[in-house]
Write an enzyme that holds these catalytic residues in place. Structure first.
Site, PDB file in Angstrom:
ATOM      1  N   GLY A   1       3.793   0.521   5.206  1.00 33.58           N
ATOM      2  CA  GLY A   1       3.000  -0.207   4.223  1.00 33.58           C
ATOM      3  C   GLY A   1       1.649   0.451   4.052  1.00 33.58           C
ATOM      4  O   GLY A   1       1.467   1.607   4.417  1.00 33.58           O
ATOM      5  N   ASN A   2       0.720  -0.267   3.498  1.00 32.05           N
ATOM      6  CA  ASN A   2      -0.641   0.248   3.392  1.00 32.05           C
ATOM      7  C   ASN A   2      -1.623  -0.911   3.457  1.00 32.05           C
ATOM      8  O   ASN A   2      -1.228  -2.064   3.560  1.00 32.05           O
ATOM      9  CB  ASN A   2      -0.803   1.077   2.111  1.00 32.05           C
ATOM     10  CG  ASN A   2      -0.537   0.251   0.874  1.00 32.05           C
ATOM     11  OD1 ASN A   2      -1.224  -0.721   0.602  1.00 32.05           O
ATOM     12  ND2 ASN A   2       0.488   0.629   0.121  1.00 32.05           N
TER      13      ASN A   2
END
Ligand code: C5P
Length: 411
Positions: free
Chosen positions: A217-218
């Site tokens: 993810g981020n």
């Protein structure tokens, strides 16, 4: 430090009459008055006689910095309700009790607040609050119906939830102050070119599964996308936000389409992009995903062996949906760059078919991912416009001002 409830449109500089009538939810109206004041509105609080059993004029004077009005029969009282009613941009009654709604429906002029309602020509928002059985009473329903249908008042709530006394199976509870703030924002913010238009926003991060419990993810929080969606809704648009997982409260009034992966986001955008007058690609889409997501949680091996994960490129949603956009629609993209900010942003504008790019440098303190503020440069067809460090909510307003100007140029 710039904060989310610093003065900003559409509340900034607007006159709001906040009528408070006698119910226990009156204590929440203190928060409402405070938030509206912090957003830059001039809030004139009018207390009904019975509300003063629950809250005092002094409380509201302290949070609004303005005198609180209670009395029709004071020296300047007669002129006062005329002035209040004429000068207001919006009138909000929160909480509105059963008795007040009955008097409003009848057009009574027995105290300052009801008299103000007879004078005003601005939008009126009623936020009823009472015991759920009282709200369900046919006469209360008839009075509220009359206020909506015959007098054109807007009504927000009541909602179900814990009440001060007793059961509370049905609606009776006043909506929360934050929700009232947003609805007042829509009453103040509409009437422009975005009114009735369809706006599509992508927002937040995406999650690309590695196995059932892990993902790539981020750090995107979704704050910028939600701020844009909320601001477009306040301007009267029909707004859909396609969002990756975000811990933030959903924006009021906006259709939320939750997704996890880039491919899910891509499919959701493809379904809707053809209808949109404005498209804002604010999501931080993962550029890569694992080639394969394992079906079971991958266990740590006893001999400490690592895990090499092969990644493949995700679809570029903005480029991939370029051909499907409605002719004449206005498109906004984002560019987070660690070098050559403007030339990279200009290149992205061209390649992805954006009318406007919101560019910001990566790695700046107080800006970008997870921050409440952002320092951006707006890049359209003309000269780049560098904005100061602002709350994301204020950035959203400025972006939408540019979007409106572009839309006006196309009609
Ligand atoms: O190429 P880059 O990721 O910097 O482009 C950023 C812009 O493109 C943003 O508006 C983002 O929402 C959009 N984008 C997208 N799909 C991707 C990657 C980026 O829509 N896979």
């Amino acid at each position: 430090m710039a904060s989310a409830d610093a003065p900003r449109p559409p509340w900034q500089g607007r006159r709001i009459v906040l009528g408070v009538t006698g119910g226990i939810a009156a204590y929440k109206s203190v928060t409402l008055a405070r938030r509206l004041t912090r957003l830059g509105a001039e809030v004139d609080v009018v207390l009904s006689r019975s509300s003063r059993e629950f809250v005092t004029p002094l409380t509201f004077e302290a949070v609004t910095g303005r005198p609180v009005l209670t009395d029709l029969f004071s020296v300047d009282g007669a002129a006062r309700h005329i002035r209040l009613g004429r000068e207001a941009d919006v009138v909000c009654i929160a909480p509105a009790t059963a008795d007040f709604i009955a008097r409003a429906a009848q057009g009574r002029a027995n105290e300052l607040l009801t008299t103000t309602l007879l004078v005003t020509r601005t939008p009126v928002l009623l936020c009823p609050a009472m015991n759920d059985r009282m709200w369900a009473h046919p006469q209360v329903q008839a009075n509220a119906g009359h206020c909506r249908e015959r007098l054109g008042y807007h009504q927000l709530g009541p909602v179900a939830g814990p009440l001060a006394v007793g059961e509370g199976d049905g609606p009776g509870r006043m909506v929360e102050p934050e929700v009232i703030v947003e609805h007042l924002g829509r009453l103040l913010g509409g009437g422009g070119i975005l009114e009735g238009r369809t706006v599509l926003v992508t927002s937040g991060p995406t999650r690309e599964p590695l196995d059932p419990v892990r993902y790539l993810g981020n750090r995107s929080s979704g704050r910028m996308g939600f701020a844009l969606a909320a601001a477009a809704w306040r301007r009267g648009a029909h707004v859909t936000v396609v969002t990756g997982p975000s811990a933030l409260p959903r924006p009021e009034g906006v259709e939320v389409v939750p997704v996890e992966t880039a491919r899910e986001m891509d499919a959701a955008v493809r379904d809707r992009v053809g209808e949109a007058d404005v498209i804002v690609y604010a999501a931080a889409v993962a550029d890569f995903r694992p080639v394969r997501a394992e079906e079971r949680k991958r266990k740590r091996s006893r001999d400490g062996e690592g895990w090499a994960v092969e990644l493949t490129a995700n679809p570029d949603i903005a480029s991939g949906t370029k051909e499907h956009r409605k002719p004449g629609s206005v498109t906004v993209g984002f560019a987070l760059e660690s070098e050559d900010l403007l030339s990279n942003a200009a290149d992205k504008r061209e390649r992805k078919g954006f009318d406007l790019v919101v560019a910001n440098p990566a790695g700046e303190p107080d800006a970008g991912f997870e921050a409440e503020t952002n320092r951006v440069t707006l890049l359209g067809s003309g000269k780049p416009e560098e904005l100061p460090l602002l709350p994301k909510e204020a950035v959203a307003e400025m972006v939408l001002d540019r979007v409106e100007a572009l839309l006006r140029g196309r009609v």
